[in-house]
Each structure stands twice: as C-alpha cells, then as structure tokens.
Design an enzyme around this catalytic site. Sequence first.
Site, mmCIF file in Angstrom:
data_model
loop_
_atom_site.group_PDB
_atom_site.id
_atom_site.type_symbol
_atom_site.label_atom_id
_atom_site.label_comp_id
_atom_site.label_asym_id
_atom_site.label_seq_id
_atom_site.Cartn_x
_atom_site.Cartn_y
_atom_site.Cartn_z
ATOM 1 N N VAL A 71 39.940 101.351 1.378
ATOM 2 C CA VAL A 71 39.188 102.589 1.824
ATOM 3 C C VAL A 71 38.415 103.655 1.264
ATOM 4 O O VAL A 71 39.552 105.118 0.803
ATOM 5 C CB VAL A 71 40.181 102.909 3.793
ATOM 6 C CG1 VAL A 71 38.686 103.340 4.186
ATOM 7 C CG2 VAL A 71 41.153 102.518 3.620
ATOM 8 N N CYS A 72 37.708 104.575 1.165
ATOM 9 C CA CYS A 72 37.331 105.529 -0.159
ATOM 10 C C CYS A 72 36.124 106.545 0.333
ATOM 11 O O CYS A 72 36.379 105.948 1.057
ATOM 12 C CB CYS A 72 37.376 104.893 -1.331
ATOM 13 S SG CYS A 72 38.734 103.619 -1.701
#
Length: 385
Positions: free
Chosen positions: A134-135
């Site tokens: 997740v970024c």
Amino acid sequence: YLPPLAWLLFCIIIRLQHPPYTEDCRTGMYPPEGPTFKGEVPWYTVDLDLPPSKRWTDVITDKKNNAMIQAIKDLADAFVPSGKLTDLVDRDLPLMVDTLPYPFNEEIKGVAATSGVPLGEVILFNIFYEVFTVCTSLVAEDPAGNLIHARNLDFGLFMGWKNKSWVMTEKLKPLVVNVDFRRNNRTVFKSTNFAGYVGMLTGLRPQMFTLTMNERFTLDGGYIGILEWILGKRNGIWMSFLTRSILENATSYAEAKKQLSDTKLLAPAYFILGGNQTGEACIITRSRTQSIHPLELDIQQGRWYVLETNYDHWKPPLFLDDRRTPAMKCMNQTTQSNISVKTVYDVLSTKPVLNKLTTYTTLMEVASGKLESFIRDCPNPCMPW
C-alpha cells in the site's frame, strides 16, 4: 441498524480521520530529522557483470543476521500462524524456482545460499509484494520543467500489531537498502529495495525515467495470478520482475511506457512513470491484461503533478483509507511555483499520508540521477494505514 461491535469500529474509524490522526500540511521537514526520521538508507552496489547467483552476495552478507532471517520467516507465518505454511513453503516452493524467469531465479538461489534462509522462504519473500503493498507515489513538474518523483512505501497491513505498530513494518525497516546497479563499472539504474528482494518497487534510470509501483486491489488480483503460475499457466509476468527488466533495459520514457501498458501481468497494478522532458509523467492503471484510463501530466490543463495511492484515479478512494485527498490538498497548497524535493518530502510527511505502515520515503530527480531514501516512523497518535 448496526450491531454494537460494528458501530464501535465505525466510530473508531471516523475518529481516526480527524486530528490528531490527521494534520495540517507539514512544512520544513527537509532535510529529515526529528521523530518521523529513523535514519538514512545505506548504499550498496550490485554488479550486473557478475553471475546472477553472486550479484547480491555483498548486500546479503552485510545484512545477514537473525533479524533478516526472522523477518523472512515472519512473512511466511503471517499467512498461516504456527509455522504450518513455512513447512509447506520449505517443502514445495523450491520446486517453483526454476519456473521463474532468468536471471531472477538464479539471483534468488544466490540470496538463499548466502543468507542461509531456506530457498522456499526466499521465494515467498520475493513474490509476496505482488499482492500486499500500500503506497503513495507522485511525479511533479517544477516551473523550470524538472521532474521530481517521490513515494512512500507502506507495507505490513494486517500482519500482526504489537507495541502500537505493525510487526512486519518494523521488521522490514532494517532491511531497506539503496542499490546502484552497474555494468562495465557504470550505473545502469538505481533503486530502493529490501535486502533479499530482487524485483523492483522503486527505481530510477538516470537522465531517462523514474518508476514506482503501487498495488491495485481487484477481485482478479495477484493471488489468482500466482495460483495460475503455480498450476502451470504462465503467460503473465511478475510485476516486480517487469519493473526490474524495464529499469535495466529500456532506454526511453516512451519504451518504458509501452511495456508497462501492454505486457500481460500476474497481478493488477499502478505504475507511476516519470520521464526526462516537460509533460512526461503518467499513471498507468493496469488490469492483468490491459491499461485502463491512463492519466498524463498536462501542464496546459493545469495538471502539473500526478498522484496515486491504491485506488483508481477516476473513482473516489475507500473512505476508510483516503490518503489521496490529504496528499492532493498539500500538493495544491504548495503550488507548482514552490514545488521541490523539500516540499514534496513535506507532503509525504503529513499524516495520514505518513502512517504506521510507512517503511521508507524515496525522492528521485531524473535530470541529476539523484535518488535518496529515508526510513520513516509515525509517532503516536498516528493512523494505522
């Protein structure tokens, strides 16, 4: 009507979306210091002229300790506690290594041999990021036409919570390395990696392009692609191996963009690509088979940056996990006239863009070939994601 437990969880989540779990846009955070900064990332060299099995020896030898071995084992145990999956991985996954594309299969064997970690666990360590990163990634153009590409790498969601932090997030931070990949003693590309991971999530080919990859959550997700691969259907490419191949071999922004748009993948993804000329930046939203709704930098239309978290840019983000809105608010508040490496770092340091999952922040400038990374922390109170 909501059951009492669901109502309690709803109230907690709503509470987390207000101060002090969110905050006004940060300023003056660069150069990094203070409680959100946990150290610079060390540099290593990988010599592409060496046999693949020997390329990572220096990195692994330096990082090889109980913490590294335990982090890889914990990644396996995060799926199935009590070591049951680890037994399966150690017994069956080594059979898979020779189905992986060259030279990555040989590099993975070399990592296992040097580290002493069982081969199956190293394979799992290298494929897990296909389904669980997740970024926040962005590319911005300054008034002079220079492109700045930056990202927060967030990892470890739902993999154990201890001492008010995600267990895997904390265990991975000591494994973050910057790598200068060289051929004929000259830099080919640079990246930020986890020691033991041979694919690429974040990288720069100097004077040509920059590239980051974000996870895209869909029903036809990475688990299905990995299962198909194990069962013998292998017409797709591993995302992180594709990004590595492009950083190593593509010689232009246009070539990188075409390959990222057209190559069949094992898992859906967002590729955030920056070039070396004004207007050269885009978000490539991928299903496993095609590119969907590409979003280009467009200075004439006032779009001087592109920004991606983990949700399709033409749809609202999940209300439980809206990092996009505060990140864009801070970018817009900064304005193009003030955009720089320093102010981009400020944006990525603002909660909840910075959160308990944030492992590192990387800043890249294609024109100068500069890549710098910093280990991050988000002191309490802080959003879990």
